[in-house]
Design a protein around this motif. Structure first.
Motif, short mmCIF file in Angstrom:
data_model
loop_
_atom_site.label_atom_id
_atom_site.label_comp_id
_atom_site.label_asym_id
_atom_site.label_seq_id
_atom_site.Cartn_x
_atom_site.Cartn_y
_atom_site.Cartn_z
N ASP A 131 12.61 0.09 -9.22
CA ASP A 131 11.93 0.75 -10.35
C ASP A 131 11.45 -0.29 -11.37
O ASP A 131 10.35 -0.16 -11.92
N ASP A 132 12.28 -1.29 -11.62
CA ASP A 132 11.90 -2.35 -12.57
C ASP A 132 10.69 -3.12 -12.09
O ASP A 132 9.77 -3.42 -12.87
N VAL A 133 10.65 -3.43 -10.79
CA VAL A 133 9.51 -4.17 -10.24
C VAL A 133 8.24 -3.33 -10.36
O VAL A 133 7.19 -3.83 -10.79
N LYS A 134 8.33 -2.04 -10.02
CA LYS A 134 7.16 -1.15 -10.15
C LYS A 134 6.67 -1.11 -11.60
O LYS A 134 5.47 -1.16 -11.86
N TYR A 135 7.60 -1.01 -12.52
CA TYR A 135 7.26 -0.98 -13.95
C TYR A 135 6.54 -2.27 -14.36
O TYR A 135 5.51 -2.25 -15.02
N LEU A 136 7.07 -3.41 -13.94
CA LEU A 136 6.47 -4.70 -14.31
C LEU A 136 5.10 -4.89 -13.66
O LEU A 136 4.19 -5.42 -14.29
N ILE A 137 4.95 -4.43 -12.43
CA ILE A 137 3.66 -4.56 -11.74
C ILE A 137 2.58 -3.82 -12.52
O ILE A 137 1.45 -4.31 -12.66
N GLU A 138 2.92 -2.66 -13.06
CA GLU A 138 1.93 -1.88 -13.83
C GLU A 138 1.49 -2.60 -15.11
O GLU A 138 0.45 -2.27 -15.67
N LEU A 148 -1.31 -7.99 -5.45
CA LEU A 148 0.13 -7.87 -5.21
C LEU A 148 0.44 -6.59 -4.44
O LEU A 148 1.20 -6.62 -3.47
N LYS A 149 -0.18 -5.47 -4.82
CA LYS A 149 0.07 -4.21 -4.12
C LYS A 149 -0.43 -4.26 -2.68
O LYS A 149 0.22 -3.76 -1.77
N MET A 150 -1.61 -4.88 -2.49
CA MET A 150 -2.16 -4.98 -1.13
C MET A 150 -1.26 -5.83 -0.24
O MET A 150 -1.05 -5.53 0.93
N ARG A 151 -0.71 -6.90 -0.81
CA ARG A 151 0.11 -7.82 -0.03
C ARG A 151 1.48 -7.21 0.30
O ARG A 151 1.93 -7.22 1.43
N TYR A 152 2.17 -6.68 -0.72
CA TYR A 152 3.55 -6.23 -0.53
C TYR A 152 3.70 -4.77 -0.14
O TYR A 152 4.63 -4.43 0.58
N TYR A 153 2.80 -3.91 -0.60
CA TYR A 153 2.95 -2.50 -0.28
C TYR A 153 2.12 -2.07 0.92
O TYR A 153 2.48 -1.17 1.65
N GLN A 154 0.98 -2.76 1.13
CA GLN A 154 0.15 -2.43 2.28
C GLN A 154 0.30 -3.46 3.41
O GLN A 154 -0.27 -3.31 4.47
#
Length: 196
Positions: A131-138, A148-154
């Motif tokens: 949750d903390d990582v998601k918060y910081l990414i935003e 970052l989202k394309m690399r780590y989530y996709q």
């Protein structure tokens, strides 16, 4: 403080920073049950929970008195974050104290935490870190967030990211590098611990 229920947390923090000790008493009364119950739910030991609870508010006092509290209208989240970080520190310390030498014959070397399934505390901490990582990414700039989202989530390669975003591979790599640097900086600024 009269009519303390109508005063916001931020007003109380400002009043306390200006020397009004009653303001912090009001903040403490307002949040103590929730914070203590949160700590106790994870720690499951009332004495240790009391220690962490007291340390949480001592740290809050020091931060406010040193002028390092940034007003963002989220005092409850901020004080919860302090408690959370202290809980993680407690588990880290406990883990390091449980490391034992395999040279001692009486010790079963296979009776180790890292060989066991995750405990509920481990799962709670892992969920909080996610949750903390998601918060910081935003909080990242859009271009860094996108890479970052394309690399780590996709799970896309930098070549694929470059093609999809219409930039060179070096630009995609640079954006990722700055995203990671900014994540570390934001985590440090917000006193968020991202490791178990």
């Amino acid at each position: 403080m009269a009519k303390s229920h109508s005063v916001t947390d931020e007003q109380l923090v400002k009043a306390y920073a200006s020397g009004n000790n009653e303001a912090f008493d009001t903040l403490l009364k307002r949040h103590q049950d929730r914070i203590f119950n949160y700590i106790l739910r994870i720690i499951k030991n009332e004495d240790i929970a009391n220690d962490i609870f007291q340390e949480t508010f001592v740290k809050a006092i020091l931060t406010i008195k040193q002028g390092r509290y940034t007003e963002n209208g989220r005092f409850p989240a901020w004080i919860s974050r302090i408690a959370h970080n202290l809980i993680i520190d407690h588990f880290r310390q406990e883990k390091s104290e449980n490391v034992q030498s395999a040279d001692i014959e009486e010790i079963d070397v296979f009776n180790r935490k890292d060989l066991c399934e995750a405990t509920i505390e481990d799962l709670i901490i892992a969920d909080q870190i996610r949750d903390d990582v998601k918060y910081l990414i935003e909080l990242l700039p859009e271009l860094q967030k996108e890479v970052l989202k394309m690399r780590y989530y996709q799970n896309l390669s930098f070549k694929e990211i470059a093609e999809l975003t219409g930039v060179s591979i070096n630009t995609a790599l640079g954006r990722m590098r700055y995203a990671i640097i900014n994540l570390r900086r934001l985590a440090s600024e917000k006193e968020i611990v991202l490791t178990v």
